[in-house]
Scaffold this motif. Structure first.
Motif, PDB file in Angstrom:
ATOM      1  N   GLU A  50      59.837 -44.125  41.963  1.00 56.11           N
ATOM      2  CA  GLU A  50      59.512 -44.540  43.336  1.00 56.11           C
ATOM      3  C   GLU A  50      59.473 -46.066  43.445  1.00 56.11           C
ATOM      4  O   GLU A  50      59.985 -46.647  44.400  1.00 56.11           O
ATOM      5  N   GLN A  51      58.857 -46.717  42.441  1.00 58.88           N
ATOM      6  CA  GLN A  51      58.739 -48.175  42.464  1.00 58.88           C
ATOM      7  C   GLN A  51      60.108 -48.836  42.308  1.00 58.88           C
ATOM      8  O   GLN A  51      60.423 -49.821  42.993  1.00 58.88           O
ATOM      9  N   LEU A  52      60.934 -48.291  41.417  1.00 62.21           N
ATOM     10  CA  LEU A  52      62.284 -48.830  41.218  1.00 62.21           C
ATOM     11  C   LEU A  52      63.082 -48.787  42.520  1.00 62.21           C
ATOM     12  O   LEU A  52      63.776 -49.740  42.871  1.00 62.21           O
ATOM     13  N   THR A  53      62.967 -47.684  43.215  1.00 68.26           N
ATOM     14  CA  THR A  53      63.712 -47.512  44.473  1.00 68.26           C
ATOM     15  C   THR A  53      63.292 -48.555  45.504  1.00 68.26           C
ATOM     16  O   THR A  53      64.132 -49.155  46.182  1.00 68.26           O
ATOM     17  N   LYS A  54      61.975 -48.787  45.625  1.00 68.81           N
ATOM     18  CA  LYS A  54      61.473 -49.770  46.591  1.00 68.81           C
ATOM     19  C   LYS A  54      62.004 -51.167  46.296  1.00 68.81           C
ATOM     20  O   LYS A  54      62.449 -51.884  47.192  1.00 68.81           O
ATOM     21  N   VAL A  55      61.941 -51.569  45.028  1.00 66.99           N
ATOM     22  CA  VAL A  55      62.345 -52.927  44.652  1.00 66.99           C
ATOM     23  C   VAL A  55      63.852 -53.123  44.821  1.00 66.99           C
ATOM     24  O   VAL A  55      64.299 -54.113  45.410  1.00 66.99           O
ATOM     25  N   THR A  56      64.647 -52.193  44.315  1.00 68.14           N
ATOM     26  CA  THR A  56      66.103 -52.355  44.399  1.00 68.14           C
ATOM     27  C   THR A  56      66.585 -52.329  45.849  1.00 68.14           C
ATOM     28  O   THR A  56      67.557 -53.001  46.193  1.00 68.14           O
TER      29      THR A  56
END
Length: 567
Positions: free
Chosen positions: A335-341
């Motif tokens: 979830e965090q990876l998706t937000k940042v990218t």
């Protein structure tokens, strides 16, 4: 993510696939389709991601200046252990980055840290004598410190760490002086170990108008350039948290101006005019961090060579090792990876993203939990997930310092996460491959969430490993189940010889073990300069891979001549 597929649609509710688990008529032996949980294949035509050669990298916290461990980075054993994980970046940064001040003196008055004077005076004299001896060496400056010296240092560090922890809990930090001598020791360690140093600079050194004060940084740059230290740079640590730390906020516009000023400063120092700059090192992508990252990327996205951010899996309130195996916890990273990218690609499509400061828990971790075999499930899964989603570099906090989230303990012994990192470095290359899996599994109860407990990732085998020819593939499998699982290689992997590297806890402590065995052999350093031999177990062609419960294994498919891995 390479996840175990759900059951086929024609699976009857509440039971297995028709014919599965039923006794064979006439006592006949079941076919492998009825006995095997997973069929596994890999797309060998082309990689889906190509990562940095330094994908698995390291971090050191500036607190090692304060607790005295910086003076021991010349240890032959520590350098050997760090060299085992090269090539890699070494990021010198953490919560105390924004309290660092550079002092261009070789031997200022020593900080006489907490502890009785009767041993500190002799101890510090020993440090000075050790420094003088190191100065006389050519090339790498390495030392073998006497046991009594290390014992005194551990006593000093234990006392200092109570002070550091109190600072962290109260959010009131004291300044730390990084001297020319300190920088020499840090760079010597990185250089001898084959690591590229990334130095975090103090972003809270502010002028009255809240603009960044560059005086200390300019002095540091000039010293580093004079010594020809090949360093990359970063400014600040978790700028979204400054208000809670010091009562002063630095918004995205100001931070972007500061990074632009730092880039100009680097270009003004000839030796560093092409040096790399990373940032903004935002915290976990919650509301404030995402707003700051969005504003920063809008203005200064082109200034940095890669975008850095941090992720911690949990707070310190964990009381059992099984907590590290919760799929709900492991999946928070996605979830965090998706937000940042999403933010990065909105403003600077294709810009590399780095995951920095990564650790299994905050506040230094939890003794007998985040330094055990159980925590390695989080670590290896992070590497697999990050690679699959194209994160270019993962910086592990920390290689060595206080607390319990490090790779090496204060006796210079490797902990479980170190051995997993070493095997990963030896076997896993930067080219990521797509995994295809099919499973035979009971259909879940209505409304129940399917959470995958068998995680499979595939890469080209590391080109640095000369035991395997180009074209080999490394698969690593995480079995979170409490039962053994079988995997049958299919398609292009069928009937190939496999080298197994199965890592299990050593001893009777199970998930709480602090020692690891590889294919049944306990992993221990032979001496200060020699690693144990990482011996694979050969599985004959066509044999099913059997994963014991709650274990992690690496499997090299030899002689497959994968097109994606030949170039």
């Amino acid at each position: 993510r390479a996840l175990l597929c759900a059951a086929p649609k024609n699976t009857p509710r509440g039971g297995g696939q028709k014919g599965v688990r039923q006794p064979a008529a006439g006592g006949k032996r079941l076919g492998f389709m009825e006995r095997t949980l997973v069929l596994l294949d890999v797309n060998t035509r082309s990689p889906i991601r190509v990562l940095n050669d330094n994908f698995l990298s390291l971090q050191l916290d500036p607190s090692i200046i304060k607790d005295g461990w910086l003076d021991f980075l010349s240890s032959k054993r520590l350098v050997t252990l760090a060299r085992g994980l090269s090539p890699a970046f070494l990021r010198f940064s953490g919560k105390r980055t924004d309290f660092l001040q550079f002092n261009n003196q070789k031997n200022p008055t020593k900080f006489r840290g907490p502890g009785p004077d009767y041993y500190l005076k002799n101890y510090e004299d020993d440090i000075v004598r050790s420094d003088i001896a190191l100065d006389k060496q050519n090339g790498c400056k390495l030392a073998n410190h006497p046991d009594i010296m290390l014992e005194l240092q551990r006593e000093k560090a234990a006392t200092t760490q109570l002070v550091l922890l109190k600072e962290q809990m109260s959010n009131i930090y004291s300044n730390i002086t990084i001297t020319a001598r300190s920088l020499d020791k840090l760079y010597n360690f990185a250089d001898c170990a084959g690591l590229h140093l990334i130095l975090g600079l103090n972003a809270l050194h502010r002028n009255p108008d809240n603009s960044w004060n560059t005086s200390s940084t300019l002095s540091l740059l000039k010293y580093g350039a004079g010594k020809k230290y090949n360093i990359s740079w970063e400014l600040g640590n978790e700028p979204n948290a400054y208000r809670s730390m010091v009562g002063r906020a630095v918004n995205s516009t100001q931070l972007a101006q500061d990074y632009t000023k730092l880039r100009t400063l680097l270009q003004s120092v000839r030796y560093y005019h092409r040096a790399q700059l990373f940032g903004p090192n935002a915290g976990r992508p919650r509301k404030n961090a995402i707003l700051l990252l969005d504003g920063f990327m809008k203005t200064a996205g082109s200034v940095v060579d890669a975008v850095t951010w941090q992720h911690y899996y949990m707070d310190g309130r964990v009381n059992k090792a099984e907590d590290f195996l919760k799929t709900r916890l492991l999946d928070t990273l996605t979830e965090q990876l998706t937000k940042v990218t999403k933010v990065v690609n909105t403003h600077t499509p294709g810009k590399k993203v780095w995951l920095g400061g990564l650790g299994p828990a905050w506040s230094g971790g939890i003794n007998n939990l985040s330094d055990t075999y159980g925590a390695s499930f989080l670590w290896v899964n992070t590497l697999g997930m990050a690679a699959l989603q194209g994160i270019d570099v993962v910086l592990r906090h920390s290689f060595f310092d206080y607390g319990y989230t490090h790779l090496v303990d204060q006796h210079f012994n490797p902990l479980p996460d170190y051995w997993f990192s070493l095997v990963f470095k030896r076997l896993v290359g930067p080219r990521v491959l797509a995994v295809r899996v099919a499973g035979l599994q009971r259909k879940p109860q209505p409304g129940r969430v399917i959470r995958d407990k068998l995680r499979i990732y595939a890469h080209c085998t590391s080109y640095y490993n000369h035991n395997y020819v180009r074209g080999s593939i490394t698969i690593y499998i995480i079995n979170l189940h409490r039962s053994r699982k079988k995997i049958k290689l299919a398609g292009t992997l069928r009937n190939k010889t496999v080298h197994q590297y199965l890592l299990q806890p050593y001893g009777t402590d199970g998930l709480r073990a602090k020692h690891v065995q590889l294919n049944g052999e306990k992993l221990l350093m032979v001496d200060n300069e020699t690693f144990p031999e990482l011996k694979p177990k050969t599985l004959r062609a066509g044999r099913t891979i059997a994963m014991p419960p709650m274990t992690i294994g690496f499997y090299v498919i030899k002689n497959i001549n994968a097109y994606a891995c030949r170039r």
